[in-house]
Enzyme design. Structure first.
Site, mmCIF file in Angstrom:
data_model
loop_
_atom_site.group_PDB
_atom_site.id
_atom_site.type_symbol
_atom_site.label_atom_id
_atom_site.label_comp_id
_atom_site.label_asym_id
_atom_site.label_seq_id
_atom_site.Cartn_x
_atom_site.Cartn_y
_atom_site.Cartn_z
ATOM 1 N N THR A 16 -14.160 13.506 -8.894
ATOM 2 C CA THR A 16 -14.174 14.119 -10.223
ATOM 3 C C THR A 16 -13.731 15.577 -10.167
ATOM 4 O O THR A 16 -14.022 16.295 -9.207
ATOM 5 C CB THR A 16 -15.578 14.040 -10.842
ATOM 6 O OG1 THR A 16 -16.546 14.514 -9.892
ATOM 7 C CG2 THR A 16 -15.930 12.618 -11.222
ATOM 8 N N ASP A 52 -19.758 15.739 -17.753
ATOM 9 C CA ASP A 52 -20.711 16.656 -17.127
ATOM 10 C C ASP A 52 -20.065 17.836 -16.408
ATOM 11 O O ASP A 52 -20.639 18.915 -16.335
ATOM 12 C CB ASP A 52 -21.587 15.888 -16.128
ATOM 13 C CG ASP A 52 -22.709 15.120 -16.810
ATOM 14 O OD1 ASP A 52 -22.894 15.328 -18.030
ATOM 15 O OD2 ASP A 52 -23.376 14.318 -16.142
ATOM 16 N N VAL A 191 -28.605 10.713 -10.793
ATOM 17 C CA VAL A 191 -29.300 11.861 -11.390
ATOM 18 C C VAL A 191 -29.847 11.485 -12.767
ATOM 19 O O VAL A 191 -31.047 11.613 -13.045
ATOM 20 C CB VAL A 191 -28.372 13.084 -11.479
ATOM 21 C CG1 VAL A 191 -29.079 14.231 -12.201
ATOM 22 C CG2 VAL A 191 -27.949 13.534 -10.083
ATOM 23 N N ASP A 192 -28.968 11.018 -13.656
ATOM 24 C CA ASP A 192 -29.421 10.644 -14.994
ATOM 25 C C ASP A 192 -30.276 9.380 -14.960
ATOM 26 O O ASP A 192 -31.162 9.205 -15.805
ATOM 27 C CB ASP A 192 -28.224 10.455 -15.919
ATOM 28 C CG ASP A 192 -27.639 11.782 -16.375
ATOM 29 O OD1 ASP A 192 -28.338 12.528 -17.074
ATOM 30 O OD2 ASP A 192 -26.496 12.078 -16.005
ATOM 31 N N ARG A 236 -22.555 19.938 2.422
ATOM 32 C CA ARG A 236 -22.442 20.373 3.818
ATOM 33 C C ARG A 236 -23.080 19.373 4.787
ATOM 34 O O ARG A 236 -22.894 19.491 5.992
ATOM 35 C CB ARG A 236 -23.090 21.739 3.998
ATOM 36 C CG ARG A 236 -22.392 22.843 3.203
ATOM 37 C CD ARG A 236 -22.964 24.200 3.524
ATOM 38 N NE ARG A 236 -22.299 25.254 2.764
ATOM 39 C CZ ARG A 236 -22.552 26.548 2.894
ATOM 40 N NH1 ARG A 236 -23.462 26.954 3.760
ATOM 41 N NH2 ARG A 236 -21.902 27.438 2.164
ATOM 42 N N LEU A 259 -17.306 14.773 -4.180
ATOM 43 C CA LEU A 259 -17.359 16.006 -4.956
ATOM 44 C C LEU A 259 -16.369 17.054 -4.482
ATOM 45 O O LEU A 259 -16.073 18.003 -5.220
ATOM 46 C CB LEU A 259 -18.778 16.585 -4.903
ATOM 47 C CG LEU A 259 -19.865 15.710 -5.526
ATOM 48 C CD1 LEU A 259 -21.239 16.304 -5.244
ATOM 49 C CD2 LEU A 259 -19.664 15.562 -7.024
ATOM 50 N N ASP A 388 -16.345 -19.024 14.493
ATOM 51 C CA ASP A 388 -15.927 -20.194 13.736
ATOM 52 C C ASP A 388 -15.305 -19.692 12.438
ATOM 53 O O ASP A 388 -15.072 -18.483 12.273
ATOM 54 C CB ASP A 388 -17.089 -21.155 13.499
ATOM 55 C CG ASP A 388 -18.255 -20.502 12.763
ATOM 56 O OD1 ASP A 388 -18.078 -19.385 12.214
ATOM 57 O OD2 ASP A 388 -19.343 -21.090 12.739
#
Length: 433
Positions: A16, A52, A191-192, A236, A259, A388
């Protein structure tokens, strides 16, 4: 089940980018940087994010930025482009704003829609809400003279309602009263979802929600869609990001939200078969990768020790020591070891099984051998695995993933050849044909 309308079988990366940044001379600066990504830095799905990631006061400008940047540069972007617009199951005004932005972005005279593959709809609710979003996209298509169903729709699972709605997709998709066959990705938004579930943790951190990730993967599999995990916001923590992806992959969820371009690289490479095979040793419940040196697999730790005695061996795990003869030691080490096959190993095994099947054999034994060295003591181990048709089909999943990537991402061909060699790439593209 409804017929798939998308060609991609896998999506590794969902990246995003804010559509408009306040205070910048060029508010579309981040969009212009993202659309220029190539190779492993470029995602499978790029999401210009007009929800967002973009301030509410900048979203009208953000929609205009999407049109401008994608019209100018979208033809050369190597992945798919799926802008995220605003939507909310409880807000007609928000849904209408998202609809207007989709109309604006999809106008053929503006030149962006020919490079846009679909839209991402956040904050969906029950199945009727999914149908509203689908109907709005159908209206957009008809308003602009586009083929019905040509614009894909992906949704973000951010509520209990949306989670339950996934179980109704098989029944609803394909009905003449909707165009839900346009669905492409099911993306978790933890989050939501946490907010919707009114969940609390002592530290305020997000719960891991393994059930949601399993349910999304199951819902995608049942409906012929693709599951993608939500964002891992500790950018990180590369090790934690890898652990999350490994856990997801065991659930059949091979894609994850990225991100940063750095996370894109990690997520693009993570589900692909490794370049080199490796041996793992289970030491007290912890799997340790052994170091390979001149054909010997070496354990260099202090949780396990091996001593050779006059008539056998003493193996100690932690504080527990056992006296074993050579056969007993070999069996013990076999139980403690696992082999992670490389791309070359997988292709070798598949080619061997294909040749056996061609010769009329239904199953073969494939041997994995290694010399282990612990505290200077060496011992040979051999693992036999029966192959197999079921084993072959299971092994085909990572190869199918690779083939899908290779066909859809020519900008990554050079990097893939560097990882595996031209010969292995060519053989991997041929197996299973």
């Amino acid at each position: 089940m409804a017929e798939r309308k998308h060609d991609r079988k896998f999506v590794r990366t969902f990246f995003t980018t804010p559509t408009a940044v306040e205070g910048e001379e060029d508010s579309a600066k981040m969009l212009r940087g993202a659309v220029g990504l190539r190779g492993m830095k470029a995602p499978d799905v790029w999401v210009p994010d007009n929800e967002d990631a973009t301030a509410p006061s900048m979203r009208d400008e953000g929609a205009e930025n999407i049109v401008e940047v994608v019209a100018e540069n979208g033809a050369d972007f190597p992945g798919e482009i799926h802008p995220r617009v605003v939507w909310h199951r409880d807000s007609p005004a928000t849904r209408y704003q998202g609809f207007k932005h989709m109309l604006q972005i999809s106008d053929p005279e503006r030149g962006a829609i020919e490079h846009i593959d679909g839209f991402v709809i956040p904050e969906v609710g029950d199945i009727d809400d999914w149908k509203k979003a689908d109907e709005f996209i159908t209206i957009v298509e008809n308003e602009h003279g586009l083929e019905e169903g040509s614009i894909a729709m992906s949704v973000i699972i951010e509520s209990g309602q949306a989670e339950l709605a996934m179980g109704q997709l098989r029944e609803e998709m394909g009905k003449p009263t909707n165009n839900l066959e346009r669905l492409f990705l099911l993306v978790d938004g933890e989050v939501d979802y946490t907010k919707d579930m009114r969940a609390i943790t002592p530290t305020g951190a997000l719960p891991p929600w393994p059930e949601l990730r399993h349910n999304t993967s199951r819902g995608a599999s049942a409906a012929g869609l693709i599951a993608v995990d939500g964002p891992y916001d500790d950018i990180r923590d590369v090790e934690g990001y890898h652990e999350r992806m490994t856990d997801n992959q065991a659930k059949g969820m091979l894609g994850i939200w990225s991100l940063t371009p750095g996370q894109v690289v990690e997520a693009n490479q993570s589900p692909l078969p490794p370049e080199n095979g490796s041996w793992l040793l289970d030491v007290g419940g912890r799997k340790v990768e052994l170091e390979s040196e001149d054909g010997v697999e070496i354990y260099d730790g202090n949780r396990l020790s091996l001593e050779e005695t006059g008539d056998g061996y003493v193996l100690r795990v932690g504080g527990d020591g056992r006296e074993l003869d050579e056969d007993e030691l070999r069996e013990e080490l076999l139980d403690m070891t696992e082999y992670v096959p490389s791309m070359d190993d997988i292709v070798d095994s598949m080619e061997e099984f294909e040749a056996a099947k061609e010769a009329g054999r239904g199953a073969i034994a494939i041997t994995q051998s290694a010399t282990l060295r612990i505290d200077g003591v060496e011992i040979d181990v051999n693992k036999d695995r029966m192959w197999d048709e079921a084993t072959y089909q299971a092994a085909m999943t990572p190869i199918t993933l690779f083939q899908d990537v290779y066909r859809n991402r020519p900008d990554q061909h050079e990097e893939l050849a560097e990882m595996y060699s031209e010969d292995v790439v060519e053989r991997a593209m041929d197996v299973g044909a």
